[in-house]
Design an enzyme around this catalytic site. Structure first.
Site, PDB file in Angstrom:
ATOM      1  N   ARG A  33      82.111 -57.245 109.139  1.00  0.00           N
ATOM      2  CA  ARG A  33      81.006 -58.189 108.937  1.00  0.00           C
ATOM      3  C   ARG A  33      79.800 -57.809 109.788  1.00  0.00           C
ATOM      4  NH1 ARG A  33      77.690 -61.479 111.835  1.00  0.00           N
ATOM      5  NH2 ARG A  33      79.438 -62.065 113.201  1.00  0.00           N
ATOM      6  N   ASP A  34      79.912 -58.000 111.084  1.00  0.00           N
ATOM      7  CA  ASP A  34      78.813 -57.698 111.991  1.00  0.00           C
ATOM      8  C   ASP A  34      78.497 -56.199 111.981  1.00  0.00           C
ATOM      9  OD1 ASP A  34      76.896 -58.002 113.943  1.00  0.00           O
ATOM     10  OD2 ASP A  34      78.294 -58.286 115.582  1.00  0.00           O
ATOM     11  N   HIS A  76      81.467 -61.195 123.511  1.00  0.00           N
ATOM     12  CA  HIS A  76      80.942 -60.311 122.467  1.00  0.00           C
ATOM     13  C   HIS A  76      79.787 -59.517 123.077  1.00  0.00           C
ATOM     14  CE1 HIS A  76      79.913 -59.724 118.004  1.00  0.00           C
ATOM     15  NE2 HIS A  76      78.966 -59.076 118.664  1.00  0.00           N
ATOM     16  N   HIS A  98      77.235 -56.121 123.490  1.00  0.00           N
ATOM     17  CA  HIS A  98      76.586 -54.959 122.879  1.00  0.00           C
ATOM     18  C   HIS A  98      76.356 -53.913 123.972  1.00  0.00           C
ATOM     19  CE1 HIS A  98      75.143 -56.566 118.785  1.00  0.00           C
ATOM     20  NE2 HIS A  98      76.071 -57.386 119.257  1.00  0.00           N
ATOM     21  N   CYS A 151      72.009 -56.349 115.165  1.00  0.00           N
ATOM     22  CA  CYS A 151      71.607 -57.693 114.762  1.00  0.00           C
ATOM     23  C   CYS A 151      70.328 -57.575 113.950  1.00  0.00           C
ATOM     24  CB  CYS A 151      71.385 -58.587 115.977  1.00  0.00           C
ATOM     25  SG  CYS A 151      70.748 -60.223 115.531  1.00  0.00           S
ATOM     26  N   ASN A 154      77.680 -52.731 118.673  1.00  0.00           N
ATOM     27  CA  ASN A 154      78.684 -53.517 119.357  1.00  0.00           C
ATOM     28  C   ASN A 154      79.580 -52.627 120.224  1.00  0.00           C
ATOM     29  OD1 ASN A 154      78.507 -56.314 118.133  1.00  0.00           O
ATOM     30  ND2 ASN A 154      78.689 -55.116 116.268  1.00  0.00           N
TER      31      ASN A 154
END
Length: 307
Positions: free
Chosen positions: A20-21, A213, A215, A246, A255
């Site tokens: 997804r991300d 989460h 980065h 993002c 990520n």
């Protein structure tokens, strides 16, 4: 060589966000079947929580416009939880209709990012999420609350810790089961991570409901993860091959790579249930589909070793 360190958890749950991300920012559309195969391969590598897609309007994230087609292809994977992101009640309706039982909402700790991402104030966004969370819980769904810009914001700069704590508590008060603390532009450092986690604990937010989460914009994602583990956090978000960014924050780079995380966990003797060789092969396979090498240092090292 496995060398455990004191004060760390015995096991960590990896919340895999690559499908997804990781893919949402890709300019070239990835075929639905390739996405489905990506999820299957991630599951085959031992990942048991894989964020599958997002039920957002196709105009906002065109790469994920195939959520209705993708989710039925993977929803019956045995032993695998498949969270999906929903932005509003319409997205929730679409997700629940397909049998999704793990829902995520995406809030912001800052006004600037709430405006850029949701075109709302922080409080207005929380008000929008409240009926989503209430209805999801009524449908016996598990709800995760993402909170972006917990450490820094490209428009506002450093984010005050009390501001992050306020939004975290609001998400929990409305019924979220867990929170994911996002370092969206990758500016956090370990002391900042531990200070935020301590502040949350002091305000009644238990570590058991928190995930992180990170980065890797400044190369701090693993160091920050270790700081969180030392504090007792046992849920870590990561993206296979280090995919992702993002779409609303141009300074947000990839990520934390799942392979890099697993390498560190394995060296510390922390169980994750992930087969690193299979995971690496999966990321190489996806990198081939995307037409560029994986940014994960572990993927590159292990792939070079096999040649």
């Amino acid at each position: 060589m496995v060398v455990p360190a004191p004060g760390l958890p015995a096991r960590v749950r990896i919340h895999e966000v690559g499908a997804r991300d990781g893919l949402q920012n890709e300019k070239t559309t990835v075929p639905t079947e390739v996405k489905a195969e990506f999820v299957r391969r991630l599951a085959d590598a031992g990942l048991t929580r894989i964020e599958a897609t997002s039920f957002v309007h196709p105009k906002w994230v065109p790469q994920l416009a195939d959520a209705e087609e993708l989710f039925p292809l993977v929803r019956d994977l045995p032993g695998v939880e498949l969270p999906v992101l929903v932005p509003n009640e319409r997205g929730l309706d679409r997700a629940l209709a397909l049998g999704a039982r793990r829902i995520a909402v995406f809030a912001s700790a800052t006004e600037a990012f709430a405006k850029a991402n949701l075109n709302r104030t922080v409080d207005d966004a929380l008000a929008m999420f409240e009926p989503v969370v209430t209805r999801a819980k009524a449908a016996d769904a598990h709800v995760r609350g993402y909170l972006s810009m917990c450490f820094g914001d490209p428009w506002e700069g450093a984010v005050p810790i009390h501001q992050v704590v306020h939004v975290c508590k609001s998400l929990l008060d409305m019924g979220c089961d867990e929170l994911s603390l996002g370092d969206t532009i990758g500016v956090a450092t370990p002391g900042h991570v531990q200070e935020l986690l301590s502040a949350l604990n002091e305000q009644g937010v238990p570590t058991t409901v928190l995930g992180v989460h990170f980065h890797d914009t400044y190369g701090q994602a693993l160091a920050n993860t270790l700081a969180a583990l030392q504090h007792g956090v046992t849920t870590v978000d990561a993206s296979a091959g280090g995919l992702g960014g993002c779409p609303y924050a141009k300074s947000a780079t990839g990520n934390l790579a799942t392979e890099d995380l697993v390498w560190m966990l394995r060296g510390l003797g922390i169980e994750s249930g992930v087969d690193l060789d299979r995971l690496t092969a999966t990321s190489v396979w996806m990198a081939d589909h995307l037409g560029r090498p994986s940014p994960s240092r572990t993927v590159r090292a292990l792939s070079h070793k096999d040649q």
